[in-house]
Each structure stands twice: as C-alpha cells, then as structure tokens.
Design a protein around this motif. Sequence first.
Motif, PDB file in Angstrom:
ATOM      1  N   PHE A 177     -25.399 -23.370  -6.222  1.00  0.00           N
ATOM      2  CA  PHE A 177     -25.040 -24.695  -6.732  1.00  0.00           C
ATOM      3  C   PHE A 177     -25.891 -25.075  -7.944  1.00  0.00           C
ATOM      4  CE2 PHE A 177     -25.530 -29.400  -6.639  1.00  0.00           C
ATOM      5  CZ  PHE A 177     -24.221 -29.733  -6.965  1.00  0.00           C
ATOM      6  N   LEU A 178     -27.202 -24.772  -7.905  1.00  0.00           N
ATOM      7  CA  LEU A 178     -28.053 -25.125  -9.058  1.00  0.00           C
ATOM      8  C   LEU A 178     -27.648 -24.332 -10.295  1.00  0.00           C
ATOM      9  CD1 LEU A 178     -31.754 -25.680  -7.927  1.00  0.00           C
ATOM     10  CD2 LEU A 178     -30.106 -27.365  -8.776  1.00  0.00           C
ATOM     11  N   GLU A 179     -27.317 -23.055 -10.094  1.00  0.00           N
ATOM     12  CA  GLU A 179     -26.875 -22.243 -11.229  1.00  0.00           C
ATOM     13  C   GLU A 179     -25.587 -22.831 -11.821  1.00  0.00           C
ATOM     14  OE1 GLU A 179     -26.597 -18.044 -10.232  1.00  0.00           O
ATOM     15  OE2 GLU A 179     -25.181 -17.775 -11.907  1.00  0.00           O
ATOM     16  N   PHE A 180     -24.728 -23.307 -10.946  1.00  0.00           N
ATOM     17  CA  PHE A 180     -23.492 -23.977 -11.392  1.00  0.00           C
ATOM     18  C   PHE A 180     -23.841 -25.213 -12.244  1.00  0.00           C
ATOM     19  CE2 PHE A 180     -19.905 -26.945 -10.250  1.00  0.00           C
ATOM     20  CZ  PHE A 180     -18.892 -26.229 -10.869  1.00  0.00           C
ATOM     21  N   CYS A 181     -24.788 -26.034 -11.730  1.00  0.00           N
ATOM     22  CA  CYS A 181     -25.219 -27.226 -12.489  1.00  0.00           C
ATOM     23  C   CYS A 181     -25.802 -26.833 -13.855  1.00  0.00           C
ATOM     24  CB  CYS A 181     -26.283 -27.999 -11.714  1.00  0.00           C
ATOM     25  SG  CYS A 181     -25.687 -28.845 -10.242  1.00  0.00           S
ATOM     26  N   TYR A 182     -26.464 -25.663 -13.915  1.00  0.00           N
ATOM     27  CA  TYR A 182     -27.135 -25.245 -15.152  1.00  0.00           C
ATOM     28  C   TYR A 182     -26.242 -24.381 -16.046  1.00  0.00           C
ATOM     29  CZ  TYR A 182     -31.541 -26.758 -12.898  1.00  0.00           C
ATOM     30  OH  TYR A 182     -32.545 -27.472 -12.296  1.00  0.00           O
ATOM     31  N   THR A 183     -24.945 -24.346 -15.772  1.00  0.00           N
ATOM     32  CA  THR A 183     -24.021 -23.611 -16.650  1.00  0.00           C
ATOM     33  C   THR A 183     -23.206 -24.653 -17.416  1.00  0.00           C
ATOM     34  OG1 THR A 183     -23.914 -21.879 -14.969  1.00  0.00           O
ATOM     35  CG2 THR A 183     -22.240 -21.797 -16.710  1.00  0.00           C
ATOM     36  N   PRO A 184     -23.593 -24.960 -18.674  1.00  0.00           N
ATOM     37  CA  PRO A 184     -22.993 -26.104 -19.355  1.00  0.00           C
ATOM     38  C   PRO A 184     -21.460 -26.088 -19.392  1.00  0.00           C
ATOM     39  CG  PRO A 184     -24.933 -25.408 -20.541  1.00  0.00           C
ATOM     40  CD  PRO A 184     -24.708 -24.391 -19.448  1.00  0.00           C
TER      41      PRO A 184
END
Length: 347
Positions: A43-50
């Motif tokens: 989920f964090l990687e998703f948040c950090y993929t602009p």
Amino acid sequence: MSAGRFLQTLSGTRFPTPPIWLMRQAGRYLPEYRAIRATTRSFLEFCYTPDKAVEVTLQPVRRFGLDAAIIFSDILVVPDGLGQRVWFEEGEGPKLEALTDPADFGRLSRARLTDTLAPVYTAIRQARAALPAETALLGFAGAPFTLACYMIEGGGSRDFAKVKLWAYRHPESFGLLVDLLVEAVIDHLTAQVEAGADAVQLFDSWAGILPEEQLFAWSLEPMVRIAHGLRTRHPKVPIIAFPRAVGPAILMYRRPDAFTALSLDTGIGAHWAARELQPHVCVQGNLDPLMLVAGGTALERETRRILDKLGQGPFVFNLGHGVVPQTPPEHVAQLVEIVRGWTPSTS
Ligand code: CP3
C-alpha cells in the motif's frame, strides 16, 4: 479565474447549495480503484507511485463531479518519513514497529522526511495540473495525537491503553514526541501547499478518547501550533480541523486564528452545530457513512435534514467519517444529486 465553490465557501461566500466532497472518496468501494490497486502489492509503494496516486485521486471527481479532490496518500506516511517502519497487512490495517521507550524517539528524524515523501508532492503537482480549475485539491496530514496513537500502539487498538498511559505517566517524554510530530507535519503540509494543494485538512481521528484537559494539551494545542507554523509560510491557506468524536468539546476548536473550518463527525447534532459553531466558523460534515450504504429514502431524508439545518452556510457537505468499502457507488451519485438539487424546506 473563479477559485471554485469549495474555496469560495471557505472564504465566506454562500451559494444556494453547498459544495460537496467526501472523506475517503477514493478507495475500495470503487471498482476502478480496486483494479489499479491490484497492480501494486504494498500500500505504501502504491501511495508513493505518483501516476497511480494521481489516477485514483481523480477517479471520484470524474465519476461524481465533486467540488474537491483529496490527494491519495495516508496519514502514516509521516511516521514512515521519520524513519519508523510502517506496513499494511491485507485485511488487518496498518502495522508499525511500535515505539516502546522514549529512547526509541532517538531513531526518528525529520532530516529526510520531505525527501522520502517527495512522490506525494509530485502527485500533488500532477493532480493539480490535471484537475479542472474549479475543483479544489486538498492536501492532508494526521494530527500529532492520532499519529502518536499508531506509533506507540504499533497499529490500531481497542482501547489505546499504551498511548494513554504513556501520555498520563510521562507527559514530558510524550511532549517530545508531539513536538517532533508538530514540526514534521508543518514540513509535510508546507511541501504539499508548495506543490499545489489549495487547502489542507488535519485528521485527529482518535482525539475523542482523551479527557478534556488532555484533549487541550495533546490535540488542540499541537493542531494550533501546526496551523500557525503553516501560516507563517502561507498566510492564506485554508485549514480544516477534524477532531473526531470529541462531542461538545469541539467548542474549543473554534479558533479563527488557526482553523478556517471544522469538520464534524456524525455524533455532533446538526441543529447544535448551526447554533454553536456556524455563526463563528465554517462547518463541514456530517452524514453517517452508513446512511450512504443504506441509500434510498433513508439517505434522502437524512441528507435533507442536515441541509435544512446547515445548508444556508457557511457549510461544506461531507460525511462524519470516511466512505466505507461496502458503499454502492450509485449511492454517492444519488447523494450528490440530492445536495445539488436541494432547496430549503419551508416549514
Ligand atoms: O480519498 C481519500 O480520502 C484520500 C486517501 C486517504 C487514505 N487514508 C487512503 C487509504 C486518507 C485521507 C486517509 C486518512 C487516514 N488513514 C486516516 C484518517 C481518517 C480516518 O479514517 O480516521 C487514518 C486513521 C488512516 C490510517 C489507515 N490507513 C487505516 C486505519 C487504514 C486501514 C483501514 C482501511 O480502510 O483499510 C489505512 C489504509 C488505507 N488508507 C486505505 C485507503 C484507501 C485502504 C487500503 C487499500 O486500499 O489497500
């Protein structure tokens, strides 16, 4: 160019019907969200993929024509940016490597926060460019107390006993954590405004578990310090405070020097808010998210009741908490239609 109905409402203009956006308007209740969410495990990687964060930020605006978008991110990016380990477990919610001792604070640092969170600011820049001019873009952060809850408990909790006992037994060291979070949230909100956020919201989701004196010290006071800190850099930016479940103690959040609007949870009576809050400050809220699940005449009656009490403004229509995953998207479309078609009852 017009600033749009949402920002104009925050600066005092009244419209025949209030602007509307919904907390957690992007998320699992939308099939188009689930489709793109499935492309990234973490989920964090998703948040950090602009590109992905921008796409899901725009989805509810495209579908429902809401007056504001909220950047897709999470309040727990701040502990992550401070160097605490944060992860999300499928079906279980957030997990953090809990702080168990004041010595653990030593491992947290603001030094790399805005570098770690740079993808959030990139997403804001791109989302602002992609949105229609009349649609506002909100940035947000968790308030220090709510962040401390997750950081000390290591995730959600039934009674938040660890964080409360730490705050009650060791107020000095708890104060040091809150001070660090005040500065970190100022950094994070400042960077969001500089990237293009038109307004910001501070979520104090767990404020309601504190008794009144602690509420003042650990919720209100840190939020006011954040507002003042952000305003020294950006004097005009609208700031919405959401101290959830605090009941009538919300009266102490009527601070025009700090907050442009107060977001009301479902427990605050619309009639009471119209009398005690609205003459002093713009309010936002407060439909029960489960009314949005129910739909039909229940949704229609309750929406009109809130509008009849608060709709003459200054008011922003919203929920009392976030959209829940079982919400049928058609009910959101129905809600927007009711709000946009409202005329005051003549009884
Ligand atoms: O549309 C929006 O409102 C923007 C995105 C947003 C998210 N979280 C996305 C998200 C916002 C504003 C938040 C705020 C947030 N996050 C709060 C404050 C508001 C509140 O609900 O009280 C809190 C306490 C969190 C922490 C958090 N993040 C929890 C407790 C959970 C798990 C619960 C859940 O719904 O799964 C999350 C995960 C999360 N944040 C999801 C979303 C869409 C679901 C995870 C997924 O899609 O895999």
